[in-house]
Design an enzyme around this catalytic site. Structure first.
Site, PDB file in Angstrom:
ATOM      1  CG  HIS A 151      -1.883  -1.112   1.259  1.00  0.00           C
ATOM      2  ND1 HIS A 151      -2.729  -1.403   0.212  1.00  0.00           N
ATOM      3  CD2 HIS A 151      -2.111  -2.069   2.199  1.00  0.00           C
ATOM      4  CE1 HIS A 151      -3.450  -2.482   0.512  1.00  0.00           C
ATOM      5  NE2 HIS A 151      -3.085  -2.902   1.718  1.00  0.00           N
TER       6      HIS A 151
HETATM    7 ZN   LIG Z   1      -3.735  -7.361   2.801  1.00  0.00          ZN
END
Ligand SMILES: [Zn+2]
Length: 364
Positions: A151
């Site tokens: 992320h």
């Molecule tokens: Zn994940």
């Protein structure tokens, strides 16, 4: 020719030092594990899963300490290969790190403690992924027992991911290893890998396949534009459907473009009962999934780097260890294979077997 040749010489790094050929291309350091006065217990994470994976592999006599590659911490110069200075400076604020790691009490810690107890483990795992990238190219495969912070992008962290280790590993290879100019990311964590997607948006050297629960974090519509093969899954997806999709799309992705390196983000938060993932894959399903990906890579002789990414239930470490043992039992990872490269006759045999085997993929 390489499309992007930087005018600047790459900086000196400790992460690409030669590794003795007696070592397994399995990268780990005890520094991976986050422990701090029970603080780690405030997170829905088993923040010691990485050490437990290694403990299980030792119990099963697959590895011993001296034959594991010791991960080194990525330095600021290493991180600057991808990250902006602005972003790295922001990590000097405890509240920023509290938000990124989703551990609110980190907010109240002085930053030197945040650096030492939270960010250093993550930087060491990041160094491990970069090291494993080179090892994968040298040996045909490598596993970083940590990493997979998918992320985080060059200028933004989130979802427990403070450093963009996947982007870093690929950029290091592009810049420093001759013959590596195309990469494929196979991201099978339950969440969308919006970090590397943002970093490689419009970069034709990187092909991204991503399979994730379509309803959960991060739902990053902009980043999705970077995905060449998008596999959006429904709540509660189970083994049979999942494995068929993985098989079809991994094969499809590698048939579409043959890369010089595969980065496999092997998140285990697809496991049934994961509080965040929302999928319902069994432990055996996870083991089978990793097998499908390794067979696809090895049968095409494409180097593969695996990182373990998300998935922090109590039983997760055992499943990761079981999967590594399964890969070894099937001859898909092997120290001998690793040291002797793809010319080894054992590899030839394994490839013949695996092609025959792929046609009978089924589950009990
Ligand atoms: Zn994940």
């Amino acid at each position: 020719m390489l499309p992007f040749i930087s005018a600047m010489k790459p900086h000196r790094t400790e992460l690409y030092q030669d590794v003795p050929s007696t070592c397994w291309p399995i990268v780990y350091s005890p520094d991976y594990n986050i422990t701090f006065m029970g603080l780690e217990k405030l997170h829905p994470f088993d923040a010691g899963k990485w050490g437990k994976v290694i403990d299980f592999l030792k119990e099963e006599k697959l590895v011993v300490d001296d034959l594991i590659v010791q991960a080194r911490e990525a330095t600021e110069d290493d991180l600057l290969v991808v990250h902006t200075r602005r972003y790295l400076n922001k990590l000097k604020w405890s509240f920023v790190v509290a938000t990124i790691t989703e551990i609110p009490p980190v907010l109240f810690l002085p930053n030197f403690l945040v650096q030492r107890k939270v960010l250093k483990p993550l930087r060491t795992q990041t160094g491990g992924t970069i090291m494993a990238g080179k090892l994968a190219v040298d040996r045909g495969w490598a596993i970083n027992v940590g990493g997979g912070f998918h992320h985080c992008s060059s200028d933004k962290g989130g979802g427990f991911c403070a450093y963009a280790d996947i982007t870093l590993a690929i950029k290091f290879l592009f810049e420093r290893v001759q013959g590596v100019s195309k990469a494929t990311i196979i991201d099978l964590d339950a969440h969308q890998g919006n970090g590397h997607e943002r970093d490689f948006m419009d970069d034709s050297r990187v092909y991204i396949m991503d399979a994730y629960n379509r309803y959960i974090y991060p739902g990053d519509g902009f980043a999705k534009r970077a995905i060449k093969r998008k596999v959006e899954l429904e709540w509660g997806t189970e083994d049979t459907e999942y494995l068929q999709k993985v098989q079809t799309h991994v094969e499809g992705a590698l048939n579409e473009l043959k890369p010089d390196i595969i980065v496999y983000n092997a998140g285990t938060d697809i496991l049934d009962g994961d509080p965040l993932g929302g999928l319902a894959i069994s432990p055996q399903g996870i083991v089978k999934r990793d097998e499908v990906v390794f067979k696809a890579a090895r049968s095409r002789r494409i180097p593969i780097l695996m990182v373990t990414s998300g998935g922090y239930q109590k039983r997760t470490a055992r499943i990761i260890a079981d999967s590594i043992l399964n890969l070894h039992n099937l001859g898909l990872i092997d120290k001998e294979l690793a040291t002797s490269g793809v010319e080894n006759p054992k590899v030839e045999q394994m490839l013949r077997n695996s092609v025959a085997d792929l046609s009978k993929l089924s589950l009990q």
